[in-house]
Design an enzyme around this catalytic site. Sequence first.
Site, PDB file in Angstrom:
ATOM      1  N   ASN A 280       0.869  -1.176   0.000  1.00 41.51           N
ATOM      2  CA  ASN A 280       0.000   0.000   0.000  1.00 41.51           C
ATOM      3  C   ASN A 280       0.908   1.228   0.000  1.00 41.51           C
ATOM      4  O   ASN A 280       1.508   1.548   1.014  1.00 41.51           O
ATOM      5  CB  ASN A 280      -0.903  -0.020   1.239  1.00 41.51           C
ATOM      6  CG  ASN A 280      -1.714   1.258   1.370  1.00 41.51           C
ATOM      7  OD1 ASN A 280      -1.777   2.069   0.436  1.00 41.51           O
ATOM      8  ND2 ASN A 280      -2.339   1.446   2.523  1.00 41.51           N
TER       9      ASN A 280
ATOM     10  N   LYS B  21       0.122   4.293  -0.276  1.00 48.06           N
ATOM     11  CA  LYS B  21      -0.469   5.506   0.312  1.00 48.06           C
ATOM     12  C   LYS B  21      -0.199   6.697  -0.628  1.00 48.06           C
ATOM     13  O   LYS B  21      -0.220   6.523  -1.840  1.00 48.06           O
ATOM     14  CB  LYS B  21       0.075   5.718   1.731  1.00 48.06           C
ATOM     15  CG  LYS B  21      -0.073   4.438   2.571  1.00 48.06           C
ATOM     16  CD  LYS B  21       0.194   4.603   4.030  1.00 48.06           C
ATOM     17  CE  LYS B  21      -0.006   3.264   4.728  1.00 48.06           C
ATOM     18  NZ  LYS B  21       0.141   3.320   6.163  1.00 48.06           N
TER      19      LYS B  21
ATOM     20  N   HIS C  18      -9.331   1.330   5.114  1.00 48.11           N
ATOM     21  CA  HIS C  18      -8.021   1.526   5.754  1.00 48.11           C
ATOM     22  C   HIS C  18      -8.184   2.487   6.933  1.00 48.11           C
ATOM     23  O   HIS C  18      -8.967   3.438   6.864  1.00 48.11           O
ATOM     24  CB  HIS C  18      -7.002   2.070   4.750  1.00 48.11           C
ATOM     25  CG  HIS C  18      -5.606   2.009   5.279  1.00 48.11           C
ATOM     26  ND1 HIS C  18      -5.103   2.968   6.135  1.00 48.11           N
ATOM     27  CD2 HIS C  18      -4.630   1.088   5.132  1.00 48.11           C
ATOM     28  CE1 HIS C  18      -3.866   2.636   6.468  1.00 48.11           C
ATOM     29  NE2 HIS C  18      -3.550   1.501   5.875  1.00 48.11           N
TER      30      HIS C  18
ATOM     31  N   GLU D  45      -6.508   4.878   7.889  1.00 44.54           N
ATOM     32  CA  GLU D  45      -6.286   6.297   7.579  1.00 44.54           C
ATOM     33  C   GLU D  45      -7.532   6.918   6.938  1.00 44.54           C
ATOM     34  O   GLU D  45      -7.812   8.100   7.133  1.00 44.54           O
ATOM     35  CB  GLU D  45      -5.035   6.442   6.686  1.00 44.54           C
ATOM     36  CG  GLU D  45      -3.772   6.211   7.506  1.00 44.54           C
ATOM     37  CD  GLU D  45      -2.613   5.579   6.760  1.00 44.54           C
ATOM     38  OE1 GLU D  45      -2.588   5.621   5.518  1.00 44.54           O
ATOM     39  OE2 GLU D  45      -1.720   5.025   7.427  1.00 44.54           O
TER      40      GLU D  45
ATOM     41  N   GLU E 231      -5.082  -4.867  10.475  1.00 39.26           N
ATOM     42  CA  GLU E 231      -4.041  -3.862  10.696  1.00 39.26           C
ATOM     43  C   GLU E 231      -4.279  -3.167  12.039  1.00 39.26           C
ATOM     44  O   GLU E 231      -5.115  -2.250  12.119  1.00 39.26           O
ATOM     45  CB  GLU E 231      -4.073  -2.803   9.587  1.00 39.26           C
ATOM     46  CG  GLU E 231      -3.789  -3.352   8.215  1.00 39.26           C
ATOM     47  CD  GLU E 231      -3.194  -2.281   7.288  1.00 39.26           C
ATOM     48  OE1 GLU E 231      -2.215  -2.611   6.603  1.00 39.26           O
ATOM     49  OE2 GLU E 231      -3.674  -1.135   7.275  1.00 39.26           O
TER      50      GLU E 231
ATOM     51  N   GLY F  57       3.006   2.277  10.669  1.00 40.64           N
ATOM     52  CA  GLY F  57       3.983   3.343  10.500  1.00 40.64           C
ATOM     53  C   GLY F  57       4.715   3.717  11.776  1.00 40.64           C
ATOM     54  O   GLY F  57       5.403   4.730  11.832  1.00 40.64           O
TER      55      GLY F  57
ATOM     56  N   SER G 256       3.822  -2.138  10.183  1.00 41.61           N
ATOM     57  CA  SER G 256       5.282  -2.240  10.357  1.00 41.61           C
ATOM     58  C   SER G 256       5.851  -3.595   9.948  1.00 41.61           C
ATOM     59  O   SER G 256       6.774  -4.112  10.580  1.00 41.61           O
ATOM     60  CB  SER G 256       5.683  -1.900  11.797  1.00 41.61           C
ATOM     61  OG  SER G 256       5.349  -0.549  12.079  1.00 41.61           O
TER      62      SER G 256
HETATM   63  P1  13P Z   1       3.408   0.349   7.474  1.00 41.91           P
HETATM   64  O1  13P Z   1       3.866  -0.957   6.888  1.00 41.91           O
HETATM   65  O2  13P Z   1       4.174   1.533   6.958  1.00 41.91           O
HETATM   66  O3  13P Z   1       3.332   0.282   8.972  1.00 41.91           O
HETATM   67  O4  13P Z   1       1.904   0.589   6.960  1.00 41.91           O
HETATM   68  C1  13P Z   1       0.985  -0.420   7.117  1.00 41.91           C
HETATM   69  C2  13P Z   1      -0.262  -0.066   6.380  1.00 41.91           C
HETATM   70  O5  13P Z   1      -0.988   0.830   6.771  1.00 41.91           O
HETATM   71  C3  13P Z   1      -0.557  -0.791   5.139  1.00 41.91           C
HETATM   72  O6  13P Z   1      -1.845  -0.545   4.706  1.00 41.91           O
END
Ligand code: 13P
Length: 257
Positions: A9, A11, A97, A99, A169, A175, A215
């Site tokens: 992903n 983003k 997601h 976010e 997740e 992150g 992560s």
């Molecule tokens: P990270 O791998 O950067 O922690 O992000 C995970 C994520 O949100 C994937 O959708």
Amino acid sequence: MRRIIVAGNWKMNKTNQEVTDFFTQLKEEIKSLNLNNVSPIIAPPFIYLQNAQQIANDTEIKLSAQDISEHDFGAYTGEVSAPMLKSINVEYSIVGHSERREYHNEIDMQVGIKAQKLIDNGITPIICVGEKENEREMGMTESVILSQLKLIFDEMKAVDPTKIIIAYEPVWAIGTGKTATPHMAQEVHKIIRQWLAKNISNEAANQIPILYGGSVKPDNFEELLSQKDIDGGLIGGASLKIDDYMSLLNTATKISK
Ligand code: 13P
């Protein structure tokens, strides 16, 4: 045996040139891997989907969107819909997601509506669920996940297990460098699978891939993948670097043998 999915992903990252460079290199490097049962998927921002797809055209690499609209067409400025993705042959889209939930106030019901829109258009949704840090601290992880699943699946019609992916997740692990331990992740993946068996079907529980996200890095992927109910990763940061992404794919091909 469920396939192993290595989904990146991206983003809101990369320029068009960077996308071209990544896909050109990935296309070349992937030739040395025996992918077997491993599916590489990359979710770049919408505007790069067609460019990426053209490069990845005759390879195993599949494209995913990061979100879609709840609507098909109309006066929804800034949005992109499932029929639009279908018209350019995109096969996957992330929905729900954390976010999107956090910055755009998305709720489970909308996530379910979006997942159904994708299914109606022959696109596989990657449905995200996950608890926040305070919810885990209060011992609410299981109830949060089960409530998310119920509200999402309530909006969905007959479920074809071959056309759905779920991603767990934990929001506190995204992150942050804090990964759920493989044991913690496995516990939740098992809860999700049990919920699917009870509320959808045994077939759904056996066939729907459940990815872990938060992560994931080259050095923790193998241990995560070795857990019984973890069928791959939804990877943010580490999927942006070609070397890391190739390393994740390598690990997946080793495990799938
Ligand atoms: P990270 O791998 O950067 O922690 O992000 C995970 C994520 O949100 C994937 O959708």
